[in-house]
Design an enzyme around this catalytic site. Structure first.
Site, PDB file in Angstrom:
ATOM      1  N   TYR A   1       0.869  -1.180   0.000  1.00  0.00           N
ATOM      2  CA  TYR A   1       0.000   0.000   0.000  1.00  0.00           C
ATOM      3  C   TYR A   1       0.902   1.223   0.000  1.00  0.00           C
ATOM      4  O   TYR A   1       1.513   1.558   1.010  1.00  0.00           O
ATOM      5  CB  TYR A   1      -0.907  -0.041   1.233  1.00  0.00           C
ATOM      6  CG  TYR A   1      -1.933   1.061   1.347  1.00  0.00           C
ATOM      7  CD1 TYR A   1      -2.187   1.970   0.321  1.00  0.00           C
ATOM      8  CD2 TYR A   1      -2.686   1.178   2.512  1.00  0.00           C
ATOM      9  CE1 TYR A   1      -3.141   2.957   0.450  1.00  0.00           C
ATOM     10  CE2 TYR A   1      -3.649   2.165   2.660  1.00  0.00           C
ATOM     11  CZ  TYR A   1      -3.877   3.050   1.625  1.00  0.00           C
ATOM     12  OH  TYR A   1      -4.826   4.037   1.762  1.00  0.00           O
TER      13      TYR A   1
ATOM     14  N   LYS B   1      -1.478  -1.377  -3.977  1.00  0.00           N
ATOM     15  CA  LYS B   1      -2.548  -0.386  -3.943  1.00  0.00           C
ATOM     16  C   LYS B   1      -1.862   0.956  -4.090  1.00  0.00           C
ATOM     17  O   LYS B   1      -1.151   1.410  -3.193  1.00  0.00           O
ATOM     18  CB  LYS B   1      -3.344  -0.446  -2.633  1.00  0.00           C
ATOM     19  CG  LYS B   1      -4.409   0.655  -2.540  1.00  0.00           C
ATOM     20  CD  LYS B   1      -5.132   0.647  -1.203  1.00  0.00           C
ATOM     21  CE  LYS B   1      -6.129   1.809  -1.125  1.00  0.00           C
ATOM     22  NZ  LYS B   1      -6.843   1.839   0.185  1.00  0.00           N
TER      23      LYS B   1
ATOM     24  N   ILE C   1      -9.307  -0.299  -4.877  1.00  0.00           N
ATOM     25  CA  ILE C   1      -9.709  -0.456  -3.480  1.00  0.00           C
ATOM     26  C   ILE C   1     -10.369   0.860  -3.105  1.00  0.00           C
ATOM     27  O   ILE C   1      -9.710   1.866  -2.890  1.00  0.00           O
ATOM     28  CB  ILE C   1      -8.519  -0.805  -2.579  1.00  0.00           C
ATOM     29  CG1 ILE C   1      -7.926  -2.159  -3.002  1.00  0.00           C
ATOM     30  CG2 ILE C   1      -8.952  -0.855  -1.110  1.00  0.00           C
ATOM     31  CD1 ILE C   1      -6.739  -2.610  -2.184  1.00  0.00           C
TER      32      ILE C   1
END
Length: 292
Positions: free
Chosen positions: A133, A161, A203
């Site tokens: 992330y 992400k 996401i």
């Protein structure tokens, strides 16, 4: 592997700040019924920084139990302490999560070598997929494409992400990491453009409130129906704007409360929404037919 619209779940709470487990269970069932392609609990939107370890683990357990493998669960397992991240990741694996989402360590500002060592240590400790992330606006550290390419060689590190809002990043990441490296947008406003640059999904915060529309936009893109995908993204724009009018997840939790999923309560230091932001959210939801 992971694709489409994956929701960055809010953590429903009672007015006194306790986690509303019943609301969370109903919320997950609703998300799956509405077509969400994956569940991502206890990330930024799930208020992970203000949850105790026991609460964090309980939310993951509930999500896995309710999902029952109908859609994948990618559990938040980030920390700025490597040992803590390993513990959260191992717990997620032990209860049946399909993957973990690990944020770049925040506040302590590791070097690129530190990032390499951190993510390698977490990935070495588990046997399920790990999604990096990368969110420089919150973590104050940006993982370089070169570092990501080295991490992509680890068999358990399968994607990122990307919340950089830089649409050249997925192009460079594909070139460095290969087309099989799973790139998921972390920015609702640019989710469609991210797909065009090599992404495979998002996401999403907005998917907390409009899961069907978010999933339909992703599906339209995968089917090659760009006209429909663009039309849906245009319809979602006012809701995207409302979702980020104040610090996430306060707007999302207010919106979820309007749909009957918990209260609007966020733990401090997140403050209640301004009345103007509430009005903006209600207008956006009404415009999409999400409120009568």
């Amino acid at each position: 592997m992971f694709h489409g619209s994956l929701v960055a779940l809010v953590t429903p709470m009672h007015e006194d700040g306790r986690i509303d487990e019943a609301a969370l269970e109903r919320f997950i069932e609703w998300q799956i019924a509405e077509g969400t392609n994956g569940l991502v609990p206890v990330g930024t939107t799930g208020e992970s920084p203000t949850l105790s370890h026991d609460e964090h683990k309980r939310v993951v357990e509930i999500t896995v139990e309710v999902a029952r493998k109908r859609v994948p669960v990618i559990a938040g397992a980030g920390s700025n302490a490597t040992r803590e991240a390993i513990g959260l990741a191992k717990h997620a694996e032990s209860v049946g999560a399909d993957g973990v989402l690990v944020v770049t360590p925040y506040y302590n500002k590791p070097t690129q070598d530190g990032l390499l060592r951190h993510f390698t240590a977490v990935a070495d400790a588990i046997g399920i997929p790990l999604i990096i992330y990368n969110i420089p606006p919150r973590s104050v550290i940006d993982m370089s494409v070169a570092t990501m390419a080295r991490l992509a060689q680890h068999p358990n590190i399968v994607g990122v992400k990307d919340a950089t809002a830089n649409l050249t990043r997925p192009l460079h990441t594909t070139a460095a990491c290969g087309a099989s490296f799973c790139q998921l947008s972390g920015e609702d406003h640019t989710a469609l453009a991210f797909l065009a640059a090599g992404g495979v999904g998002c996401i999403s915060v907005t998917a907390n409130i409009a899961p069907r529309l978010c999933a339909e936009m992703q599906a339209a893109w995968r089917a090659g129906d760009l006209k429909t995908a663009m039309a849906i993204q245009s319809r979602l724009l006012p809701l995207h704007d409302a979702m980020f009018a104040e610090s996430n997840p306060a707007p999302a939790k207010y919106a979820a409360s309007l749909l009957g999923f918990g209260s609007e309560f966020c733990r401090l230091p997140l403050a209640p929404l301004a009345e103007a932001t509430k009005a903006q959210m209600r207008a956006a939801m009404t415009g999409l037919g999400l409120l009568a």
